[in-house]
Write a protein that holds these residues in place. Structure first.
Motif, PDB file in Angstrom:
ATOM      1  N   LEU A   3      49.737  42.418  66.113  1.00 20.27           N
ATOM      2  CA  LEU A   3      49.802  41.653  64.869  1.00 20.27           C
ATOM      3  C   LEU A   3      51.101  41.997  64.143  1.00 20.27           C
ATOM      4  N   PRO A   4      51.770  41.003  63.537  1.00 14.70           N
ATOM      5  CA  PRO A   4      53.034  41.296  62.834  1.00 14.70           C
ATOM      6  C   PRO A   4      52.897  42.434  61.831  1.00 14.70           C
ATOM      7  N   ARG A   5      51.780  42.483  61.091  1.00  7.44           N
ATOM      8  CA  ARG A   5      51.683  43.531  60.057  1.00  7.44           C
ATOM      9  C   ARG A   5      51.541  44.932  60.660  1.00  7.44           C
ATOM     10  N   ARG A   6      51.224  45.011  61.946  1.00 10.45           N
ATOM     11  CA  ARG A   6      51.091  46.338  62.570  1.00 10.45           C
ATOM     12  C   ARG A   6      52.363  46.789  63.283  1.00 10.45           C
ATOM     13  N   PHE A   7      53.359  45.877  63.352  1.00 17.90           N
ATOM     14  CA  PHE A   7      54.552  46.169  64.147  1.00 17.90           C
ATOM     15  C   PHE A   7      55.248  47.450  63.700  1.00 17.90           C
ATOM     16  N   PHE A   8      55.307  47.670  62.367  1.00 16.22           N
ATOM     17  CA  PHE A   8      56.057  48.824  61.870  1.00 16.22           C
ATOM     18  C   PHE A   8      55.174  50.044  61.557  1.00 16.22           C
ATOM     19  N   GLN A   9      53.913  49.993  61.970  1.00 16.51           N
ATOM     20  CA  GLN A   9      53.066  51.165  61.717  1.00 16.51           C
ATOM     21  C   GLN A   9      53.375  52.272  62.724  1.00 16.51           C
ATOM     22  N   PRO A  10      53.398  53.540  62.276  1.00 15.71           N
ATOM     23  CA  PRO A  10      53.578  54.642  63.233  1.00 15.71           C
ATOM     24  C   PRO A  10      52.462  54.610  64.276  1.00 15.71           C
ATOM     25  N   LEU A  11      52.795  54.955  65.523  1.00 16.81           N
ATOM     26  CA  LEU A  11      51.812  54.877  66.606  1.00 16.81           C
ATOM     27  C   LEU A  11      50.984  56.149  66.765  1.00 16.81           C
ATOM     28  N   ALA A  12      51.262  57.165  65.940  1.00 14.26           N
ATOM     29  CA  ALA A  12      50.432  58.375  65.977  1.00 14.26           C
ATOM     30  C   ALA A  12      50.359  58.933  64.562  1.00 14.26           C
ATOM     31  N   THR A  13      49.217  59.490  64.216  1.00 11.01           N
ATOM     32  CA  THR A  13      49.065  60.095  62.886  1.00 11.01           C
ATOM     33  C   THR A  13      50.049  61.256  62.776  1.00 11.01           C
ATOM     34  N   GLU A 126      61.623  47.753  83.334  1.00 13.08           N
ATOM     35  CA  GLU A 126      61.257  46.510  84.026  1.00 13.08           C
ATOM     36  C   GLU A 126      60.684  45.461  83.071  1.00 13.08           C
ATOM     37  N   GLY A 127      60.027  45.929  82.004  1.00 15.04           N
ATOM     38  CA  GLY A 127      59.401  44.983  81.080  1.00 15.04           C
ATOM     39  C   GLY A 127      58.953  45.715  79.824  1.00 15.04           C
ATOM     40  N   PRO A 128      58.380  44.987  78.847  1.00 12.23           N
ATOM     41  CA  PRO A 128      58.010  45.616  77.571  1.00 12.23           C
ATOM     42  C   PRO A 128      56.990  46.728  77.740  1.00 12.23           C
ATOM     43  N   TRP A 129      56.187  46.668  78.825  1.00 12.88           N
ATOM     44  CA  TRP A 129      55.174  47.706  79.035  1.00 12.88           C
ATOM     45  C   TRP A 129      55.811  49.084  79.182  1.00 12.88           C
ATOM     46  N   ASP A 130      57.014  49.160  79.757  1.00 13.42           N
ATOM     47  CA  ASP A 130      57.701  50.462  79.874  1.00 13.42           C
ATOM     48  C   ASP A 130      58.070  50.999  78.489  1.00 13.42           C
ATOM     49  N   ILE A 131      58.542  50.106  77.633  1.00 17.63           N
ATOM     50  CA  ILE A 131      58.919  50.523  76.266  1.00 17.63           C
ATOM     51  C   ILE A 131      57.663  50.941  75.487  1.00 17.63           C
ATOM     52  N   HIS A 132      56.555  50.186  75.653  1.00 13.22           N
ATOM     53  CA  HIS A 132      55.324  50.540  74.923  1.00 13.22           C
ATOM     54  C   HIS A 132      54.862  51.954  75.305  1.00 13.22           C
ATOM     55  N   TYR A 133      54.986  52.277  76.581  1.00 11.02           N
ATOM     56  CA  TYR A 133      54.561  53.603  77.037  1.00 11.02           C
ATOM     57  C   TYR A 133      55.408  54.700  76.372  1.00 11.02           C
ATOM     58  N   ILE A 134      56.730  54.516  76.422  1.00  5.59           N
ATOM     59  CA  ILE A 134      57.629  55.525  75.838  1.00  5.59           C
ATOM     60  C   ILE A 134      57.427  55.595  74.325  1.00  5.59           C
ATOM     61  N   ASP A 135      57.221  54.438  73.703  1.00  5.52           N
ATOM     62  CA  ASP A 135      57.037  54.355  72.254  1.00  5.52           C
ATOM     63  C   ASP A 135      55.833  55.211  71.831  1.00  5.52           C
ATOM     64  N   GLN A 136      54.712  55.015  72.539  1.00  2.01           N
ATOM     65  CA  GLN A 136      53.481  55.744  72.204  1.00  2.01           C
ATOM     66  C   GLN A 136      53.662  57.248  72.427  1.00  2.01           C
ATOM     67  N   LEU A 137      54.252  57.572  73.574  1.00  2.00           N
ATOM     68  CA  LEU A 137      54.437  58.988  73.917  1.00  2.00           C
ATOM     69  C   LEU A 137      55.355  59.679  72.906  1.00  2.00           C
ATOM     70  N   LEU A 138      56.451  59.005  72.542  1.00  2.00           N
ATOM     71  CA  LEU A 138      57.371  59.604  71.567  1.00  2.00           C
ATOM     72  C   LEU A 138      56.666  59.816  70.227  1.00  2.00           C
TER      73      LEU A 138
END
Ligand code: 1VU
Ligand SMILES: O=CC(=O)O
Ligand code: MG
Length: 349
Positions: A3-13, A126-138
């Motif tokens: 959702l657009p409103r969740r785009f800028f939320q931190p992915l970890a507390t 290869e695709g956005p899924w690689d970025i999502h993985y790194i994003d969450q882990l970081l």
């Protein structure tokens, strides 16, 4: 899709909120350092003041049995120098997502020097899924280690699948800093028939139609034009930066300069430098030409609010050329703030 409103939320507390806008930084060259090489690493404190970005490379070009030494070397070099004091970016290129080294790379580096690290370069995206993985882990690692400034992510565009997904990669996360063309891996992935790292190929050319017995003119073409254009559009459409990657023939400075300049003119912000000899080339290329800056400054001055139509030296200027001029003047100001010699040449107020 998030959702657009969740785009800028931190992915970890506990993780820092992502940047809304990229920090404005001059990044004419991303200088590659092999951190397992003690001799080169010892030069980093001196090097840091002369380049815009120092990158400790952990991926290709580091032998498998030196991966741990490279990781340790990177931590040591990050701790030994105050990069922020000279406005120099500190980046690392981690190993690929399918390698046995990536978890140790990120776990060690964020724990030890996460607060000093500006950008993580991720290879073979290869695709956005690689970025999502790194994003969450970081985000998880930033939270665990109390990192307060978000670490940005830079993707290397170096697989055919990555090129097919370039728009989705560019918009995958607010953590995206930009993208670099990786011509060596991309050539292999595409089945291109070249052993060169970037640049042209003498056999990739167009030939003029026959005209009697006259020799037919022919000219070499740019193998990378299509991909650079596609990458620049994907990046600029998403407010992130595009970069040319490596040029492997250190003995051919002229060809390196031509490749860098094509990328600059097409919209790239900088390129990789793998050898000290390429730093001066990048500095020369990724700063606007003083005559262009002077003309651009006249356009901006002639149209103070950026609207209307005026003539300068027989050339029509309007709202669109004002925007072109702003690109050049804004870059010149950024360069001038770092380079007193060019500041004197540009003479911008
Ligand atoms: C193709 C796809 C990719 O992934 S490209 C990215 C991966 N490749 C890299 O990161 C390579 C980075 N560069 C290097 O490791 C070196 O430049 C390599 C290729 C090993 C060549 O080094 P070498 O044989 O020492 O070159 P040289 O004798 O001409 O060096 C002259 C002096 O400069 C130094 N030097 C060399 N490279 C760097 C560098 N990247 N940063 C800082 N210093 C560098 C050398 O140590 C040498 O120093 P000195 O004059 O002996 O004191
Ligand atoms: O990593 C860079 C490349 O050209 O491959
Ligand atoms: Mg590569």
């Amino acid at each position: 899709m998030k959702l657009p409103r969740r785009f800028f939320q931190p992915l970890a507390t506990g993780a820092p909120a992502p940047f809304r806008e990229l920090p404005v930084r001059l990044e004419r060259m991303i200088h590659f350092v092999p951190p397992h090489n003690d001799k080169v690493r010892a030069r980093v404190p001196e090097l840091a003041g002369t380049v815009d970005v120092v990158l400790g490379n952990l991926e290709d070009a580091v032998p498998a049995d030196q991966k741990e030494a490279a990781r340790k070397g990177f931590v040591a070099m990050a701790q030994a120098t105050d990069f922020a004091a000279t406005g120099t970016g500190l980046w690392t290129r981690i190993n690929a997502l399918n390698s046995p080294w990536i978890l140790d790379d990120l776990f060690t580096i964020v724990a030890e020097v996460g607060d000093k690290l500006d950008v993580v370069m991720v290879p073979k995206v290869e695709g956005p899924w690689d970025i999502h993985y790194i994003d969450q882990l970081l985000a998880q690692l930033e939270a665990r280690h109390g990192v307060t400034k978000p670490i940005l992510v830079h993707a290397i565009l170096e697989t055919a699948e990555g090129v097919a997904n370039v728009d989705a990669i560019a918009s995958a996360s607010p953590r995206m800093h930009g993208m670099s063309l990786g011509p060596a891996d991309l050539a292999a992935s595409r089945g291109m028939k070249t052993t060169r790292v970037g640049g042209g190929h003498p056999d990739y050319r167009v030939i003029a139609d026959p005209a009697g017995d006259a020799p037919r003119a022919s000219a070499q073409q740019d193998l990378w034009h299509y991909t650079i254009a596609k990458m620049v559009d994907a990046c600029m459409a998403n407010g992130i930066k595009a970069f040319y990657g490596p040029f492997g023939d250190f003995s051919d400075g002229a060809a390196c300069e031509a490749q860098f300049r094509n990328a600059f003119l097409m919209g790239c912000a900088g390129a990789w430098t793998l050898h000290p000899s390429q730093v001066a080339i990048a500095k020369r290329v990724f700063a606007p030409d003083p005559a262009e800056v002077a003309f651009a400054a006249r356009i901006v001055e002639a149209m103070p609010d950026g609207t209307g139509a005026v003539m300068l030296d027989g050339k029509m200027q309007d709202d669109a050329t004002w925007k072109q001029a702003k690109v050049i003047v804004d870059l010149a100001k950024l360069v001038a703030a770092k380079d007193p010699e060019l500041a004197a040449v540009y003479k911008l107020g």
